[in-house]
Design a protein around this motif. Structure first.
Motif, PDB file in Angstrom:
ATOM      1  N   ALA A 102       0.849  -1.193   0.000  1.00 37.49           N
ATOM      2  CA  ALA A 102       0.000   0.000   0.000  1.00 37.49           C
ATOM      3  C   ALA A 102       0.881   1.237   0.000  1.00 37.49           C
ATOM      4  N   MET A 103       0.483   2.243  -0.794  1.00 36.27           N
ATOM      5  CA  MET A 103       1.294   3.455  -0.913  1.00 36.27           C
ATOM      6  C   MET A 103       0.433   4.704  -0.802  1.00 36.27           C
ATOM      7  N   ASN A 104       0.968   5.707  -0.097  1.00 37.74           N
ATOM      8  CA  ASN A 104       0.222   6.939   0.160  1.00 37.74           C
ATOM      9  C   ASN A 104       0.793   8.115  -0.620  1.00 37.74           C
ATOM     10  N   ALA A 105      -0.031   9.146  -0.772  1.00 39.63           N
ATOM     11  CA  ALA A 105       0.379  10.347  -1.508  1.00 39.63           C
ATOM     12  C   ALA A 105       1.540  11.043  -0.806  1.00 39.63           C
ATOM     13  N   GLY A 106       2.373  11.709  -1.581  1.00 39.35           N
ATOM     14  CA  GLY A 106       3.417  12.569  -1.037  1.00 39.35           C
ATOM     15  C   GLY A 106       4.600  11.845  -0.436  1.00 39.35           C
ATOM     16  N   ARG A 107       4.708  10.551  -0.702  1.00 38.54           N
ATOM     17  CA  ARG A 107       5.786   9.805  -0.066  1.00 38.54           C
ATOM     18  C   ARG A 107       6.677   9.133  -1.103  1.00 38.54           C
ATOM     19  N   VAL A 108       7.901   8.811  -0.668  1.00 35.48           N
ATOM     20  CA  VAL A 108       8.860   8.153  -1.546  1.00 35.48           C
ATOM     21  C   VAL A 108       9.044   6.707  -1.089  1.00 35.48           C
ATOM     22  N   TYR A 109       8.731   5.783  -1.977  1.00 31.48           N
ATOM     23  CA  TYR A 109       8.864   4.356  -1.675  1.00 31.48           C
ATOM     24  C   TYR A 109      10.075   3.799  -2.410  1.00 31.48           C
ATOM     25  N   GLY A 110      10.994   3.235  -1.675  1.00 26.23           N
ATOM     26  CA  GLY A 110      12.143   2.580  -2.292  1.00 26.23           C
ATOM     27  C   GLY A 110      11.779   1.122  -2.510  1.00 26.23           C
ATOM     28  N   PHE A 111      11.852   0.682  -3.755  1.00 26.31           N
ATOM     29  CA  PHE A 111      11.490  -0.687  -4.093  1.00 26.31           C
ATOM     30  C   PHE A 111      12.785  -1.398  -4.469  1.00 26.31           C
ATOM     31  N   LEU A 112      13.309  -2.169  -3.531  1.00 17.19           N
ATOM     32  CA  LEU A 112      14.639  -2.735  -3.701  1.00 17.19           C
ATOM     33  C   LEU A 112      14.574  -4.229  -3.973  1.00 17.19           C
ATOM     34  N   GLY A 113      15.542  -4.674  -4.706  1.00 15.80           N
ATOM     35  CA  GLY A 113      15.680  -6.089  -4.993  1.00 15.80           C
ATOM     36  C   GLY A 113      16.860  -6.248  -5.927  1.00 15.80           C
ATOM     37  N   LYS A 114      17.484  -7.410  -5.857  1.00 18.62           N
ATOM     38  CA  LYS A 114      18.606  -7.654  -6.748  1.00 18.62           C
ATOM     39  C   LYS A 114      18.087  -7.707  -8.187  1.00 18.62           C
ATOM     40  N   ASN A 115      19.003  -7.635  -9.128  1.00 19.39           N
ATOM     41  CA  ASN A 115      18.598  -7.796 -10.521  1.00 19.39           C
ATOM     42  C   ASN A 115      17.934  -9.143 -10.712  1.00 19.39           C
ATOM     43  N   GLY A 116      16.834  -9.149 -11.481  1.00 15.38           N
ATOM     44  CA  GLY A 116      16.178 -10.420 -11.767  1.00 15.38           C
ATOM     45  C   GLY A 116      15.184 -10.858 -10.721  1.00 15.38           C
ATOM     46  N   GLU A 117      14.934 -10.033  -9.699  1.00 15.12           N
ATOM     47  CA  GLU A 117      13.976 -10.412  -8.658  1.00 15.12           C
ATOM     48  C   GLU A 117      12.531 -10.092  -9.047  1.00 15.12           C
ATOM     49  N   GLY A 118      12.359  -9.288 -10.098  1.00 12.67           N
ATOM     50  CA  GLY A 118      10.991  -9.025 -10.568  1.00 12.67           C
ATOM     51  C   GLY A 118      10.497  -7.612 -10.333  1.00 12.67           C
ATOM     52  N   LYS A 119      11.436  -6.685 -10.046  1.00  9.21           N
ATOM     53  CA  LYS A 119      11.022  -5.286  -9.847  1.00  9.21           C
ATOM     54  C   LYS A 119      10.371  -4.734 -11.117  1.00  9.21           C
ATOM     55  N   THR A 120      11.066  -4.953 -12.237  1.00 11.50           N
ATOM     56  CA  THR A 120      10.559  -4.418 -13.502  1.00 11.50           C
ATOM     57  C   THR A 120       9.229  -5.061 -13.873  1.00 11.50           C
ATOM     58  N   THR A 121       9.078  -6.352 -13.565  1.00  8.21           N
ATOM     59  CA  THR A 121       7.807  -7.032 -13.858  1.00  8.21           C
ATOM     60  C   THR A 121       6.663  -6.368 -13.105  1.00  8.21           C
ATOM     61  N   LEU A 122       6.876  -6.055 -11.829  1.00  9.13           N
ATOM     62  CA  LEU A 122       5.811  -5.396 -11.060  1.00  9.13           C
ATOM     63  C   LEU A 122       5.509  -4.011 -11.633  1.00  9.13           C
ATOM     64  N   VAL A 123       6.573  -3.275 -11.964  1.00 10.15           N
ATOM     65  CA  VAL A 123       6.383  -1.935 -12.527  1.00 10.15           C
ATOM     66  C   VAL A 123       5.579  -2.027 -13.825  1.00 10.15           C
ATOM     67  N   ARG A 124       5.897  -3.009 -14.651  1.00 16.48           N
ATOM     68  CA  ARG A 124       5.184  -3.145 -15.925  1.00 16.48           C
ATOM     69  C   ARG A 124       3.720  -3.507 -15.722  1.00 16.48           C
TER      70      ARG A 124
END
Lengths: 132, 292
Positions: B26-48
């Motif tokens: 869950a994410m709220n307005a006005g805030r910065v969320y760092g989404f961390l993970g090694k390469n290949g963990e699926g960060k880009t998949t979630l973003v897409r």
């Protein structure tokens, strides 16, 4: 310029507060002078504006700065005396701690006084700076 | 809370390979969320998936409390997106590219374009193919911000860029946050630059979110402990939350989360000859979490 140390125990908002207090006590920021806007200071330090806002909120509730409605924040008239009081409290605490440690070793008042005298003398001789 | 974005029970596989399962964020307005993970963990998949580029297998996404699906388009007008490898029509000029994008966004603010071009030292007449990678990133940034997004999603935008360019980029983000309170989801494996701006951390590892916590709380309760013992450290001496541990003779080094006064006393009761306790940088915190 306030420097931010990210590997410190001290949180960033606390470092910003200390930086501003330091500028007030050095006279770089004088009473009734405006502080940089949250936006500008955040951009300069490249920190989250929420963090700067938190530092300003704290400084305001502690009486160092005041924020005029929808306008900038200003250094308050009595900010430098507040800083002096704060420092005095800090120094008092340090001495208080040292004295109670010495008491634990069974040292009396005279001996403690001698230690303080000796330390001051030793500093004078080695020519070390007076610090802040 | 001013909730903007909610992800519930999201799962995704490619063929038989599961990328992640049952993600809840869950994410709220006005805030910065760092989404961390090694390469290949699926960060880009979630973003897409968030950007509606690929569908999820199951789960739900809510934006401003309304469900959005792979096929909904409207919400994306309020999303700014900077991918790792942006695609440009290299023959276009900077100004033409901005005009081209303006057509897609109802909230496009033409009046802001000039200010943004100035801020990022971009020349309207420059051909995109002549721009450096850093300048291209700035053009992406200007394009994303001109659309007045409520949500800005950054997918490892700064990897491979030089320090001054990264600095300018982060400064742009800080200004945007101060001016518009845009929510930012910053996916990256280069965590160093997040340290000063992040409010909240998500760490994705092995298809699961292994950390979902305010950064300040994580920072305050992660400690590196070094101790020299007379004897060997008893196996499993009753401290949980040891993220990493290494021993070299009598020297033991551990990273512990969550840290507590109680654990400190337990370690002190071992009567170590030497004891150092220190906070960690975000980079070291991240490394410790994903080393488990």
């Amino acid at each position: 310029m306030i420097t931010i140390e990210t590997t410190s125990f001290i949180p960033i908002y606390e470092q910003i507060k200390n930086g501003i207090k330091g500028k007030i006590s050095l006279g770089v920021l004088k009473a009734n002078e405006p502080l940089p806007s949250i936006r500008d200071l955040a951009a300069e330090l490249v920190v989250n504006p929420n963090t700067v806002a938190r530092a300003y909120r704290d400084l305001e509730s502690e009486g160092f700065i005041t924020t005029r409605k929808g306008k900038a924040s200003f250094v308050t008239e009595n900010s430098s005396s507040l800083i002096k009081q704060e420092r005095q409290r800090f120094i008092d605490e340090v001495f208080e701690r040292a004295i109670s440690e010495a008491r634990k070793f069974g040292l009396g008042e005279e001996e403690i006084r001698d230690i303080v005298e000796a330390r001051l003398k030793a500093r004078g001789k080695s020519g070390r700076g007076e610090g802040r | 809370m001013n909730e903007l974005l909610r992800i519930t029970g999201l799962s995704k596989s490619f063929g038989r390979r599961s990328v992640f399962r049952d993600l809840n964020l869950a994410m709220n307005a006005g805030r910065v969320y760092g989404f961390l993970g090694k390469n290949g963990e699926g960060k880009t998949t979630l973003v897409r998936i968030l950007m509606g580029i690929i569908p999820a297998d199951s789960g739900e996404i809510h934006y401003k409390e309304a469900p959005v699906s792979f096929r909904s388009a409207g919400y994306k007008e309020e999303f700014g997106y900077i991918p790792e490898d942006p695609f440009f029509f290299g023959g276009m000029k900077v100004g033409e590219f901005l005009d081209f994008n303006a057509a897609f966004y109802r909230r496009w603010d033409g009046g802001r374009v000039d200010e943004l071009l100035g801020r990022f030292s971009l020349d309207k007449k420059a051909r995109i193919r002549t721009l450096s990678r850093g300048m291209k990133l700035k053009l992406e940034m200007a394009t994303a911000l001109a659309a007045n997004p409520s949500v800005l999603i950054l997918d490892d935008p700064t990897s491979g860029l030089d320090v001054p360019t990264r600095h300018d980029f982060l400064q742009g983000i800080v200004r945007e946050l101060a001016d518009s309170g845009t929510m930012i989801l910053f996916a990256t494996h280069l965590v160093h630059e997040l340290e000063r701006i992040v409010d909240h951390l998500f760490i994705l590892e092995g298809g699961r979110i292994i950390l979902d916590e305010e950064y300040e709380a994580v920072k305050n309760s992660t400690r590196r402990v070094r101790l020299d013992l007379e004897d060997q450290l008893p196996e499993g001496f009753g401290i949980d939350g040891i993220l990493t541990e290494s021993r070299e003779g009598r020297r033991v080094e551990m990273v512990i989360y969550p840290w507590s006064e109680d654990k400190k006393q337990k370690i002190e009761s071992l009567a170590p000859r030497n004891l150092e306790i220190e906070p960690l940088s975000l980079e070291d915190i991240f490394r410790s979490f994903v080393a488990r």
